[in-house]
Scaffold this motif. Sequence first.
Motif, short mmCIF file in Angstrom:
data_model
loop_
_atom_site.label_atom_id
_atom_site.label_comp_id
_atom_site.label_asym_id
_atom_site.label_seq_id
_atom_site.Cartn_x
_atom_site.Cartn_y
_atom_site.Cartn_z
N ALA A 132 0.83 -1.21 0.00
CA ALA A 132 0.00 0.00 0.00
C ALA A 132 0.86 1.26 0.00
N LYS A 133 0.27 2.32 -0.49
CA LYS A 133 0.87 3.66 -0.42
C LYS A 133 0.36 4.26 0.88
N VAL A 134 1.29 4.72 1.72
CA VAL A 134 0.95 5.14 3.07
C VAL A 134 1.51 6.54 3.36
N LEU A 135 0.67 7.40 3.93
CA LEU A 135 1.13 8.71 4.39
C LEU A 135 1.75 8.51 5.77
N ILE A 136 2.96 9.01 5.94
CA ILE A 136 3.68 8.88 7.21
C ILE A 136 3.56 10.20 7.97
N PHE A 137 3.21 10.09 9.26
CA PHE A 137 3.22 11.28 10.12
C PHE A 137 3.92 10.94 11.42
N LYS A 138 4.41 11.99 12.09
CA LYS A 138 5.16 11.80 13.32
C LYS A 138 4.42 12.39 14.51
N LEU A 139 4.53 11.68 15.62
CA LEU A 139 4.13 12.18 16.93
C LEU A 139 5.33 11.91 17.83
N GLY A 140 6.02 12.94 18.24
CA GLY A 140 7.27 12.73 18.97
C GLY A 140 8.26 12.03 18.06
N GLN A 141 8.88 10.96 18.55
CA GLN A 141 9.85 10.21 17.76
C GLN A 141 9.21 9.07 16.96
N GLU A 142 7.94 8.76 17.24
CA GLU A 142 7.29 7.64 16.59
C GLU A 142 6.70 8.06 15.24
N GLU A 143 6.76 7.11 14.29
CA GLU A 143 6.18 7.33 12.98
C GLU A 143 4.94 6.45 12.83
N TYR A 144 3.89 7.03 12.29
CA TYR A 144 2.63 6.34 12.06
C TYR A 144 2.32 6.43 10.57
N GLY A 145 1.56 5.45 10.09
CA GLY A 145 1.18 5.47 8.69
C GLY A 145 -0.31 5.20 8.53
N VAL A 146 -0.92 5.93 7.60
CA VAL A 146 -2.32 5.68 7.24
C VAL A 146 -2.38 5.54 5.73
N HIS A 147 -3.26 4.64 5.28
CA HIS A 147 -3.41 4.41 3.84
C HIS A 147 -3.78 5.73 3.18
N ASP B 234 6.48 25.06 13.04
CA ASP B 234 6.30 25.32 11.61
C ASP B 234 5.93 24.07 10.81
N VAL B 235 6.28 22.88 11.34
CA VAL B 235 6.00 21.65 10.60
C VAL B 235 4.74 20.93 11.10
N THR B 236 4.07 21.48 12.11
CA THR B 236 2.82 20.90 12.59
C THR B 236 1.79 20.93 11.47
N ARG B 237 1.09 19.81 11.29
CA ARG B 237 0.12 19.72 10.20
C ARG B 237 -1.20 19.18 10.72
N GLU C 92 -15.55 13.92 7.50
CA GLU C 92 -14.17 14.36 7.61
C GLU C 92 -13.83 14.69 9.06
N ILE C 93 -12.63 14.30 9.48
CA ILE C 93 -12.10 14.62 10.80
C ILE C 93 -10.68 15.12 10.59
N GLY C 94 -10.31 16.16 11.31
CA GLY C 94 -8.95 16.67 11.25
C GLY C 94 -8.13 16.11 12.39
N ILE C 95 -6.96 15.58 12.08
CA ILE C 95 -6.05 15.12 13.13
C ILE C 95 -4.79 15.97 13.07
N ILE C 96 -4.41 16.48 14.22
CA ILE C 96 -3.21 17.31 14.29
C ILE C 96 -2.03 16.41 14.64
N VAL C 97 -0.97 16.53 13.86
CA VAL C 97 0.23 15.71 14.05
C VAL C 97 1.44 16.63 14.11
N ASP C 98 2.54 16.11 14.65
CA ASP C 98 3.76 16.91 14.74
C ASP C 98 4.30 17.25 13.36
N ALA C 99 4.20 16.30 12.43
CA ALA C 99 4.67 16.53 11.06
C ALA C 99 4.11 15.44 10.16
#
Length: 170
Positions: free
Chosen positions: A10-25, A79-82, A92-99
């Motif tokens: 799958a193609k996955v969008l990667i986002f960070k929270l602290g040092q951990e990386e998460y992925g969503v399709h 500046d990189v918070t998204r 639709e739901i907005g999730i705030i992530v570190d990057a």
Amino acid sequence: MKDQVKFQDAKVLIFKLGQEEYGVHINQVVSIDRMQTLSITPYPNRASHVLGVASIRDVVIPIVDMRAALTGEALKQTDVTRIIIVKVYDKEIGIIVDAATDVLDLPAESVEQTNILETNNVSYLLGISRFDNRIVILLDIEKLLENTTNLDDLRDMIQSFINSNEGAEA
């Protein structure tokens, strides 16, 4: 683990929270926006990790602070918070992530089902990918956000996983 879904390439969008990386399709992602221009309106009796609602492209959507939900730490806007707009059962739901860092093509063979997943009913956790010297926690964001208790369960499991990895590296 009876509800566990086998991960496919799958193609996955990667986002960070602290040092951990998460992925969503990538199919669950509507857009990625900067935080600087977003005005969030709080409302009473909401969960502590729900910041309020915001109007994005003329749609009023709830905004969830994923850092608060999964780490218990308050939002640290930089500046990189998204804000990632995701689809949850046609809403639709907005999730705030570190990057939001990148989009990866993850092969199914990079995804492991750890023993943490075997002892919990976690249909929202697709697995943990070890890919290109990175560890990515793969989420079905639709199932994760359908029930706020899922966020509490995931926070506890991620902490257990981090603790077990630190023990293995020592």
